[in-house]
Motif scaffolding. Structure first.
Motif, short mmCIF file in Angstrom:
data_model
loop_
_atom_site.label_atom_id
_atom_site.label_comp_id
_atom_site.label_asym_id
_atom_site.label_seq_id
_atom_site.Cartn_x
_atom_site.Cartn_y
_atom_site.Cartn_z
N TRP A 33 51.03 -38.39 -16.63
CA TRP A 33 49.77 -38.85 -17.50
C TRP A 33 48.61 -39.38 -16.95
O TRP A 33 47.81 -39.43 -17.60
N SER A 34 48.72 -39.21 -15.48
CA SER A 34 47.27 -39.59 -15.00
C SER A 34 47.29 -39.07 -13.43
O SER A 34 48.28 -38.85 -12.88
N THR B 33 44.81 -39.92 -9.66
CA THR B 33 43.77 -40.63 -8.76
C THR B 33 43.60 -40.12 -7.24
O THR B 33 44.79 -39.42 -6.90
#
Length: 119
Positions: A111-112, A114
């Protein structure tokens, strides 16, 4: 002394599982002159440590410009029956000094994600 690794490398870590993300397909592209289209420079797959260090021949001299690394995250998550919001991740970056090594880490979860310029 000649470099011994690809001038652009990447590393994918699965933050949800707390381990390297192996077998993630990776594609490196370069923006063509005029800025209207990208062309594929290399394809690879992350190893058991989540790294792809052999995308390009170590002797290749890149030019300055805009590049992007595309990570095929959908198939990676599908292999473990994990739903994901991101079927792929594109990281576009500016290569301003061809004499330097460029390392693109990706910290990933379903869900993410970086990223940052690594070393």
């Amino acid at each position: 002394m000649a470099p011994t690794r690809s001038p652009i490398t990447c590393h994918v870590l699965d933050a949800a599982l707390g381990r390297p993300a192996a077998n993630v397909a990776v594609r490196l592209e370069q923006l063509q002159e005029g800025g209207s289209a990208f062309s594929v420079l290399a394809n690879g797959v992350t190893d058991s440590d989540g790294r792809c260090s052999n995308l390009l021949d170590s002797s290749l001299r890149l030019s300055t410009g805009v590049y992007k690394m595309i990570f095929e995250t959908g198939p990676y998550f599908a292999a473990s029956n994990t739903q994901t919001f991101y079927p792929f991740v594109e990281i576009t970056f500016n290569l301003s000094d061809p004499s330097q090594h460029y390392h693109i880490p990706l910290l990933l979860s379903p869900w993410s994600y970086t990223t940052y310029r690594g070393s």
